[in-house]
Write an enzyme that holds these catalytic residues in place. Structure first.
Site, PDB file in Angstrom:
ATOM      1  CB  SER A 693      -0.944   0.008   1.210  1.00 28.08           C
ATOM      2  OG  SER A 693      -0.205  -0.007   2.412  1.00 28.08           O
ATOM      3  CE  LYS A 736      -3.418   1.409   4.990  1.00 24.32           C
ATOM      4  NZ  LYS A 736      -3.226   0.911   3.611  1.00 24.32           N
TER       5      LYS A 736
END
Length: 795
Positions: A693, A736
């Protein structure tokens, strides 16, 4: 072992002493050993002085004199530190062991006394006087010798394991001096006492001395023998008592008296009648009570069976607490105990509603998964309050023995049931709310796999006949409401995970932390520190400063500790006599809590080209990370640092290839890649990192470096990249984005295919952030940079 070869003085390396002649004797110092004439004794030695003396005696085929050291701790004794009376001995055998130890087997021959010492190096040599034994004896000596034989025979009879050949040896000795020395050698005397016997030349005095020592030893042996006899008699008495008690019990039984076999047995049978066990279990317990009645109390089996019966009778076989489910009350309790968490509360209310409508159905086993400090355990306590049931917690952190779940077999010493049965006994009911805490921390070992034992516990089709090894009978766990907690799901075995319904809990935003602090944490810490709310009011500004400058976590545990520190400062002032209320402002926090531990470093980190802000997921919640790129003269190598895993390294290589492919569009000189080395670093270097990611952040960092344009300091990004320039979806979007909002980020770039995760993001984070949904890396460049580079990417 080997026998040294006789060598000449020159070949041995140790020259013969000039004082060694026919009238001299080689002296071997010994410690803690006294050799008597006519006695064979093994001697071990390592000291150079002793080894040299023994080797010279063997080489020259001479006898050797043994002298006892005055100080046994002395490594290199001088002649003055030796006793003056010793024994002349012949060396029967000389051996050298593999570990360097030298062994002598010596046979004593005659007493001697040292007149003077002739040499000290390389070994001691002395001039001696021999002391022969008397050849004639008188009646007094013969009488003493006869008494010595009698005492020696008595001592041998009192010794528990005296060798029979020793008695025959003493009987065969005709020489009185030899008899005295032999007995003195075998007696367990101190070395100094044996030296005293050796140094007594007169036979009569020597006999008296050995007789006195032997009388003392015989007296000790007599007392020891009497103690053994009394102990044996006491043991026999207890056996006799047990037999008489059993006969008395049988007599009473025949007469119809005391039919229940005593008060304890009667109590056990009464408890069995009230326990409400299943019929087959009750039959088994009744048989064990009958067996206990037949076993004596002194038997080890008695205590083992009694402990097992006490556990069986203490378990709640039939006791069920009344379960009252009021949905409105449950909502009120959940709101009182927890702020936010609306989806989780809604799922718990649904769970309770189904349980109310279908009490006999198999309820799903909930498992709360999330970072530490977000309220997983307290949610289980709230469910227990809403149901009106008891709450018990079983900690599984660090459990690596299957017996912790299933229990030990009761034949083992100190055996106990497993944690599940112990928790049920503690609850006192068969339907408590049982929280299995830290399911992800269970680990297998050579003692079994506890997670495999949990499969039966958590399976509604099997747990109604759960069998604990200690109990040895099935126990119904179907009424227990199990709730699990875990920080991560990766370490939970798939079969165990399949038996639970996972409910994810994410970290809190700053606004949620503020509300939690105001409604829960401050109140709890005021009570813990003995303060009233009006004595130490904490403003929202103070709490915001504590949240932003002194904590950075997904949960609120550290926040509660910092609030407690502030309130303890107020408590000190009030306890010192200062009139309240104690006012604390944001400017007072550095004095109370120290310098701020965290600061908004996004603007500082991204103020130079080559730095991009990424978003990462960790087991304790989301976090931001910085990707730094640098260019140095070289040959086109790619350098990766920061403890990157294999997947993250591949993302970096893909990002470099993608930048090379778009170099012309971004107006990057292709020669840069051939004449420069690119270094990509991801702080903090001591923390391992992996996953795909960070690909978008690495690509953006490289574009920033090679175009010398800085990335916007209020933007963070996440996403995987492909070589075609696509931005691929990733996981952990909820954690996140919460971390981005907590860190002061205003805009986040997310993969367009993660748009479905938008509704999972807390409302406070959605309101604080602007979302950019990127299909390709060109969308990322357009959002991350200002000015002409964004236009180049769009061209």
């Amino acid at each position: 072992m080997s026998v040294p070869e006789p060598t000449s003085p020159g070949a041995s390396g140790a020259p013969t002493s000039p004082a060694l002649n026919e009238d001299a004797l080689i002296i071997l110092p010994v410690r803690n050993v006294v050799l008597f004439p006519q006695v064979v004794l093994p001697i071990s030695m390592r000291r150079e002085l002793s080894v040299a003396a023994a080797q010279e005696a063997v080489k020259s085929q001479r006898k050797i004199g043994l002298l006892l050291q005055r100080d046994a701790q002395k490594e290199d004794p001088t002649p003055e530190e030796l006793h003056r009376v010793g024994t002349v001995a012949s060396i029967v055998r000389y051996l050298t062991a593999a570990d360097g130890t030298h062994h002598l087997i010596c046979q004593g021959e005659q007493r001697f006394s040292v007149l003077d010492f002739l040499s000290r190096e390389p070994f001691i040599v002395a001039r001696i006087q021999l002391h022969p034994e008397p050849t004639s004896v008188n009646p007094e000596i013969e009488a003493r010798a006869l008494r010595l034989r009698e005492l020696a025979n008595e001592a041998l009879q009192l010794l528990p394991q005296a060798p029979p050949e020793l008695a025959s040896t003493l009987r065969s000795i005709e020489s009185i001096p030899t008899l005295v020395d032999m007995i003195a050698s075998f007696l367990d005397l101190k070395p100094i006492e044996k030296q005293e016997v050796l140094a007594t030349f007169a036979l009569r005095e020597r006999l008296d001395l050995v007789l006195e020592f032997l009388r003392q030893r015989v007296e000790v042996l007599r007392i020891s023998h009497e103690i053994d006899e009394r102990t044996k008699a006491a043991f026999d008495e207890r056996q006799k008592e047990a037999v008489l008690r059993e006969r008395l019990r049988q007599i009473r039984k025949e007469l119809g008296e005391d039919e229940d076999g005593g008060g304890d047995i009667a109590e056990l049978r009464t408890a069995l009648a009230e326990a409400g066990m299943p019929s087959e279990v009750e039959e088994h317990v009744r048989a064990q009570i009958g067996r206990l009645e037949r076993v004596g109390e002194g038997s080890p089996e008695y205590s083992m069976t009694r402990s097992w019966l006490e556990w069986m009778l203490a378990l709640p076989w039939s006791k069920l607490d009344h379960e009252e489910i009021d949905i409105d009350r449950a909502r009120r309790i959940l709101d009182e105990d927890h702020f936010g968490l609306e989806p989780i509360k809604r799922r718990i209310v649904e769970f309770l509603a189904v349980r109310k409508l279908n009490p006999e159905g198999h309820s799903p086993i909930l498992c709360f998964v999330g970072p530490p400090g977000v309220g997983k355990t307290s949610l289980g306590q709230s469910i227990a309050r809403a149901l009106g049931l008891k709450f018990v917690r079983v900690s599984l952190g660090g459990v690596h023995d299957e017996a912790e779940i299933r229990g030990h077999r009761r034949t083992y010493v100190g055996a106990l049931p497993g944690n599940i049965v112990q928790a049920l006994r503690k609850a006192g009911a068969r339907n408590p709310v049982m929280m299995l805490d830290e399911v992800d921390k269970v680990s297998a070992s050579f003692q079994g796999d506890p997670s495999s034992a949990l499969l039966e516990v958590l399976d509604p089709e099997q747990n109604h006949t759960f069998r604990d090894n200690y109990l040895g009978v099935p126990f119904d766990l179907s009424k227990v409401l199990f709730i699990g907690t875990a920080n991560v799901l990766d370490t939970v075995p798939a079969p165990l995970r399949d038996r639970m319904e996972v409910i994810q809990l994410s970290g809190y935003t700053q606004e949620e932390k503020l509300e939690i602090a105001k409604h829960y944490l401050v109140r709890r810490q005021l009570k813990a520190n003995g303060l009233q709310p009006e004595q130490a009011p904490l403003s929202d500004a103070v709490l915001r400063r504590v949240i932003s400058d002194y904590t950075r976590e997904a949960g609120v545990r550290s926040l509660e500790r910092e609030i407690g520190a502030v309130l303890r400062h107020c408590a000190v002032a009030i306890a010192s006599g200062q009139a309240g209320p104690i006012s604390v402002g944001p400017e007072d926090l550095p004095r109370i809590l120290g310098a701020p531990r965290f600061e908004n470093e996004v603007a500082m980190r991204t103020s130079v080209p080559g730095v991009a802000t990424g978003l990462a997921w960790t087991p304790v919640g989301g976090d931001i990370l910085f990707v730094e790129s640098s260019r140095v003269p070289g040959s086109g190598k790619l350098i990766l640092t920061g403890q990157l895993g294999d997947v993250m390294k591949e993302s970096a290589q893909a990002a470099v290839t993608l930048v090379k492919g778009q170099a012309e569009r971004l107006k990057i000189d292709p020669q840069v890649f051939e004449k420069s080395d690119l270094h990509i670093h991801v702080p903090a270097g001591a923390v391992p990192k992996d996953g795909p990611s960070a690909g978008v952040a690495i690509f953006t960092s490289l574009v920033s470096l090679l175009t010398q344009r800085t990335v916007r300091n209020d933007i963070a990004m996440t996403g995987e990249i492909s070589l075609r320039g696509l931005v691929l979806p990733v996981g952990g979007i909820k954690d996140k984005t919460v971390a981005a909002a907590r860190s002061g980020i205003r805009t986040v770039i997310l993969p367009a295919r993660n748009r479905r995760d938008l509704e999972d993001i807390p409302a406070s984070a959605r309101e604080a952030l602007q979302f950019v949904w990127a299909e390709r890396v060109e969308d990322v460049i357009a959002a991350a940079f200002d000015g002409d580079i964004a236009k180049r990417a769009a061209a």
